[in-house]
Design an enzyme around this catalytic site. Sequence first.
Site, PDB file in Angstrom:
ATOM      1  N   HIS A 248       3.070  -6.778   2.393  1.00 29.27           N
ATOM      2  CA  HIS A 248       1.797  -7.139   3.239  1.00 29.27           C
ATOM      3  C   HIS A 248       1.834  -8.546   2.426  1.00 29.27           C
ATOM      4  CE1 HIS A 248      -0.635  -4.576   4.965  1.00 29.27           C
ATOM      5  NE2 HIS A 248      -0.242  -3.119   4.328  1.00 29.27           N
TER       6      HIS A 248
ATOM      7  N   HIS B 140       6.596  -1.423   4.050  1.00 26.83           N
ATOM      8  CA  HIS B 140       5.664  -2.948   4.156  1.00 26.83           C
ATOM      9  C   HIS B 140       5.643  -3.181   3.127  1.00 26.83           C
ATOM     10  CE1 HIS B 140       2.791   0.062   5.334  1.00 26.83           C
ATOM     11  NE2 HIS B 140       1.554  -1.161   4.869  1.00 26.83           N
TER      12      HIS B 140
ATOM     13  N   ASN C 243       1.165  -1.207  -0.043  1.00 27.24           N
ATOM     14  CA  ASN C 243       0.172   0.402   0.062  1.00 27.24           C
ATOM     15  C   ASN C 243       1.074   1.164   0.107  1.00 27.24           C
ATOM     16  OD1 ASN C 243      -2.274  -1.594   0.000  1.00 27.24           O
ATOM     17  ND2 ASN C 243      -2.349  -1.695   2.654  1.00 27.24           N
TER      18      ASN C 243
HETATM   19  P1  5GP Z   1      -1.350  -0.376   5.794  1.00 27.05           P
HETATM   20  O1  5GP Z   1      -2.172   0.588   5.656  1.00 27.05           O
HETATM   21  O2  5GP Z   1       0.342   1.207   6.198  1.00 27.05           O
HETATM   22  O3  5GP Z   1      -0.578  -0.791   4.050  1.00 27.05           O
HETATM   23  O4  5GP Z   1      -0.947  -1.512   6.299  1.00 27.05           O
HETATM   24  C1  5GP Z   1      -0.381  -1.131   7.952  1.00 27.05           C
HETATM   25  C2  5GP Z   1      -0.438  -2.211   8.936  1.00 27.05           C
HETATM   26  O5  5GP Z   1       0.345  -2.296   9.715  1.00 27.05           O
HETATM   27  C3  5GP Z   1      -1.734  -3.230   8.856  1.00 27.05           C
HETATM   28  O6  5GP Z   1      -2.333  -4.359   8.634  1.00 27.05           O
HETATM   29  C4  5GP Z   1      -1.743  -3.147  10.449  1.00 27.05           C
HETATM   30  O7  5GP Z   1      -3.025  -4.154  11.119  1.00 27.05           O
HETATM   31  C5  5GP Z   1      -1.003  -3.607  10.781  1.00 27.05           C
HETATM   32  N1  5GP Z   1      -0.197  -2.746  12.804  1.00 27.05           N
HETATM   33  C6  5GP Z   1      -0.064  -1.341  12.295  1.00 27.05           C
HETATM   34  N2  5GP Z   1       1.059  -1.575  13.988  1.00 27.05           N
HETATM   35  C7  5GP Z   1       0.439  -2.664  14.270  1.00 27.05           C
HETATM   36  C8  5GP Z   1       1.575  -3.206  15.588  1.00 27.05           C
HETATM   37  O8  5GP Z   1       1.628  -2.833  16.181  1.00 27.05           O
HETATM   38  N3  5GP Z   1       1.730  -4.911  14.938  1.00 27.05           N
HETATM   39  C9  5GP Z   1       1.436  -5.488  14.358  1.00 27.05           C
HETATM   40  N4  5GP Z   1       2.032  -6.599  14.379  1.00 27.05           N
HETATM   41  N5  5GP Z   1       0.928  -4.829  13.244  1.00 27.05           N
HETATM   42  C10 5GP Z   1       0.579  -3.392  12.769  1.00 27.05           C
END
Ligand code: 5GP
Length: 117
Positions: free
Chosen positions: A105, A103, A90
């Site tokens: 996924h 990051h 993302n």
């Molecule tokens: P994004 O929307 O930025 O691509 O995804 C961020 C991801 O990080 C989300 O799926 C969310 O659930 C995950 N996430 C956010 N904070 C934490 C955390 O403290 N620990 C872990 N393991 N995942 C997190």
Amino acid sequence: YQYDDQNIFAKILRGEIPNKTVLETDHSLAFHDIQPAKPVHVLVIPKVRWVSMRDMAAADAAAAGRFMAGISLTARELGLEDDGYRVVFNTGRDALQTVEYLHAHILAGRKLGWPPG
Ligand code: 5GP
């Protein structure tokens, strides 16, 4: 748009916040997403200060390649090579990037729809 040492994934990488690690290499850390959106939902982060795809592209290609290898090795560690998996980056507002630390996924564990929602 600037790298922030205090972002949540930087803290996870430093061990200041616990995580469920899947695989750590010299160049990447993979851990389970705290709020899994699919039966398998693992995040892979590089051990460099990249906010987003732009920074990875600006870095040297070997560093980018090492990070990408970390994603593949994580999928293997998770036993996903036979059934398959999806990798999502993302990037920015429209894609709902919520953490400003690059990051990937890894999504898997059942048949995933296409196109994604
Ligand atoms: P994004 O929307 O930025 O691509 O995804 C961020 C991801 O990080 C989300 O799926 C969310 O659930 C995950 N996430 C956010 N904070 C934490 C955390 O403290 N620990 C872990 N393991 N995942 C997190």
